[in-house]
Design a protein around this motif. Structure first.
Motif, mmCIF file in Angstrom:
data_model
loop_
_atom_site.group_PDB
_atom_site.id
_atom_site.type_symbol
_atom_site.label_atom_id
_atom_site.label_comp_id
_atom_site.label_asym_id
_atom_site.label_seq_id
_atom_site.Cartn_x
_atom_site.Cartn_y
_atom_site.Cartn_z
ATOM 1 N N GLU A 109 31.397 -33.025 9.751
ATOM 2 C CA GLU A 109 30.422 -34.008 9.299
ATOM 3 C C GLU A 109 29.971 -34.910 10.445
ATOM 4 O OE1 GLU A 109 30.501 -37.795 6.344
ATOM 5 O OE2 GLU A 109 31.262 -35.927 5.533
ATOM 6 N N ALA A 110 30.845 -35.202 11.383
ATOM 7 C CA ALA A 110 30.529 -36.098 12.496
ATOM 8 C C ALA A 110 29.574 -35.477 13.503
ATOM 9 C CB ALA A 110 31.808 -36.535 13.201
ATOM 10 N N ILE A 111 29.448 -34.148 13.519
ATOM 11 C CA ILE A 111 28.573 -33.514 14.501
ATOM 12 C C ILE A 111 27.196 -33.187 13.931
ATOM 13 C CG2 ILE A 111 30.491 -32.579 15.833
ATOM 14 C CD1 ILE A 111 29.819 -29.812 14.606
ATOM 15 N N ARG A 112 26.948 -33.522 12.685
ATOM 16 C CA ARG A 112 25.660 -33.254 12.028
ATOM 17 C C ARG A 112 24.913 -34.554 11.763
ATOM 18 N NH1 ARG A 112 24.316 -28.057 11.963
ATOM 19 N NH2 ARG A 112 26.150 -26.744 11.891
ATOM 20 N N CYS A 113 23.614 -34.505 11.973
ATOM 21 C CA CYS A 113 22.745 -35.655 11.700
ATOM 22 C C CYS A 113 22.711 -35.889 10.190
ATOM 23 C CB CYS A 113 21.350 -35.347 12.221
ATOM 24 S SG CYS A 113 20.114 -36.598 11.816
ATOM 25 N N PRO A 114 22.986 -37.116 9.745
ATOM 26 C CA PRO A 114 22.966 -37.378 8.305
ATOM 27 C C PRO A 114 21.561 -37.378 7.718
ATOM 28 C CG PRO A 114 23.395 -39.389 9.513
ATOM 29 C CD PRO A 114 23.406 -38.276 10.514
ATOM 30 N N SER A 115 20.548 -37.397 8.563
ATOM 31 C CA SER A 115 19.176 -37.385 8.075
ATOM 32 C C SER A 115 18.637 -35.977 7.869
ATOM 33 C CB SER A 115 18.273 -38.145 9.054
ATOM 34 O OG SER A 115 16.954 -38.194 8.584
ATOM 35 N N GLN A 133 24.197 -33.628 18.654
ATOM 36 C CA GLN A 133 24.375 -33.623 20.110
ATOM 37 C C GLN A 133 25.097 -34.879 20.604
ATOM 38 O OE1 GLN A 133 20.589 -32.722 22.009
ATOM 39 N NE2 GLN A 133 19.989 -31.570 20.196
ATOM 40 N N CYS A 134 25.937 -35.458 19.778
ATOM 41 C CA CYS A 134 26.653 -36.689 20.113
ATOM 42 C C CYS A 134 27.867 -36.385 20.988
ATOM 43 C CB CYS A 134 27.109 -37.393 18.843
ATOM 44 S SG CYS A 134 28.083 -38.875 19.160
ATOM 45 N N ALA A 135 27.873 -36.940 22.176
ATOM 46 C CA ALA A 135 29.000 -36.739 23.095
ATOM 47 C C ALA A 135 30.280 -37.351 22.536
ATOM 48 C CB ALA A 135 28.679 -37.341 24.458
ATOM 49 N N GLN A 136 30.145 -38.436 21.806
ATOM 50 C CA GLN A 136 31.323 -39.106 21.258
ATOM 51 C C GLN A 136 31.954 -38.315 20.119
ATOM 52 O OE1 GLN A 136 31.046 -43.570 21.350
ATOM 53 N NE2 GLN A 136 28.859 -43.043 21.401
ATOM 54 N N ALA A 137 31.155 -37.580 19.381
ATOM 55 C CA ALA A 137 31.677 -36.795 18.263
ATOM 56 C C ALA A 137 32.381 -35.530 18.730
ATOM 57 C CB ALA A 137 30.551 -36.422 17.307
ATOM 58 N N THR A 138 32.018 -35.040 19.904
ATOM 59 C CA THR A 138 32.590 -33.785 20.372
ATOM 60 C C THR A 138 33.596 -33.955 21.504
ATOM 61 O OG1 THR A 138 30.739 -33.464 21.898
ATOM 62 C CG2 THR A 138 30.543 -32.463 19.719
ATOM 63 N N ASP A 150 15.284 -45.907 16.346
ATOM 64 C CA ASP A 150 14.290 -46.405 15.412
ATOM 65 C C ASP A 150 14.983 -47.059 14.217
ATOM 66 O OD1 ASP A 150 11.581 -46.594 14.295
ATOM 67 O OD2 ASP A 150 12.248 -45.042 12.890
ATOM 68 N N ALA A 151 14.755 -48.344 14.031
ATOM 69 C CA ALA A 151 15.420 -49.088 12.957
ATOM 70 C C ALA A 151 15.075 -48.520 11.580
ATOM 71 C CB ALA A 151 15.048 -50.561 13.030
ATOM 72 N N LEU A 152 13.864 -48.064 11.395
ATOM 73 C CA LEU A 152 13.453 -47.497 10.111
ATOM 74 C C LEU A 152 14.257 -46.239 9.790
ATOM 75 C CD1 LEU A 152 11.606 -47.615 7.662
ATOM 76 C CD2 LEU A 152 9.910 -46.336 8.985
ATOM 77 N N ALA A 153 14.557 -45.441 10.812
ATOM 78 C CA ALA A 153 15.350 -44.226 10.603
ATOM 79 C C ALA A 153 16.724 -44.574 10.041
ATOM 80 C CB ALA A 153 15.492 -43.453 11.910
ATOM 81 N N LEU A 154 17.289 -45.666 10.507
ATOM 82 C CA LEU A 154 18.605 -46.079 10.003
ATOM 83 C C LEU A 154 18.525 -46.616 8.584
ATOM 84 C CD1 LEU A 154 20.008 -47.860 13.175
ATOM 85 C CD2 LEU A 154 20.611 -45.591 12.300
ATOM 86 N N THR A 155 17.509 -47.395 8.283
ATOM 87 C CA THR A 155 17.407 -47.982 6.946
ATOM 88 C C THR A 155 17.060 -46.946 5.889
ATOM 89 O OG1 THR A 155 15.082 -48.609 7.248
ATOM 90 C CG2 THR A 155 16.757 -50.246 7.843
ATOM 91 N N ARG A 172 25.639 -44.062 6.106
ATOM 92 C CA ARG A 172 25.573 -44.909 7.304
ATOM 93 C C ARG A 172 26.946 -45.061 7.936
ATOM 94 N NH1 ARG A 172 21.739 -49.479 4.617
ATOM 95 N NH2 ARG A 172 20.035 -48.042 4.178
ATOM 96 N N ASN A 173 26.963 -45.108 9.268
ATOM 97 C CA ASN A 173 28.177 -45.305 10.062
ATOM 98 C C ASN A 173 29.195 -44.182 9.901
ATOM 99 O OD1 ASN A 173 27.257 -47.826 11.099
ATOM 100 N ND2 ASN A 173 27.803 -48.738 9.133
ATOM 101 N N ARG A 174 28.748 -43.002 9.507
ATOM 102 C CA ARG A 174 29.647 -41.855 9.363
ATOM 103 C C ARG A 174 29.398 -40.814 10.439
ATOM 104 N NH1 ARG A 174 32.181 -40.979 3.987
ATOM 105 N NH2 ARG A 174 32.840 -39.263 5.267
ATOM 106 N N ALA A 175 28.147 -40.720 10.900
ATOM 107 C CA ALA A 175 27.773 -39.756 11.937
ATOM 108 C C ALA A 175 26.511 -40.249 12.621
ATOM 109 C CB ALA A 175 27.517 -38.380 11.326
ATOM 110 N N CYS A 176 26.308 -39.787 13.836
ATOM 111 C CA CYS A 176 25.118 -40.169 14.607
ATOM 112 C C CYS A 176 23.906 -39.365 14.156
ATOM 113 C CB CYS A 176 25.345 -39.907 16.091
ATOM 114 S SG CYS A 176 26.618 -40.933 16.810
#
Length: 68
Positions: A4-10, A16-21, A37-42, A49-53
């Motif tokens: 789950e941490a290596i997949r985009c939640p959107s 491609q998160c270096a921290q997740a791998t 982009d703040a809108l992408a997060l909201t 939120r705060n589960r994966a990049c």
């Protein structure tokens, strides 16, 4: 590694998160060089939120959700 941490939640693509791998402290990741982009997060549901990049495209607001 948490799948789950290596997949985009959107969009579900690899984020491609270096921290997740990484198995060691990360000195650099693609996200260090962009403004997310703040809108992408909201637009993420609260439970995602705060589960994966986000992936690079979604983080920059470039991903267009599929139309119904």
């Amino acid at each position: 590694m948490d799948n789950e941490a290596i997949r985009c939640p959107s969009c579900g693509q690899l984020n491609q998160c270096a921290q997740a791998t990484a198995n060691a402290p990360v000195e650099h990741c693609w996200c260090f060089d962009i403004t997310v982009d703040a809108l992408a997060l909201t637009q993420l549901p609260a439970e995602q939120r705060n589960r994966a990049c986000l992936c690079p495209r979604c983080a920059q607001g470039l991903h267009e959700p599929a139309s119904d």
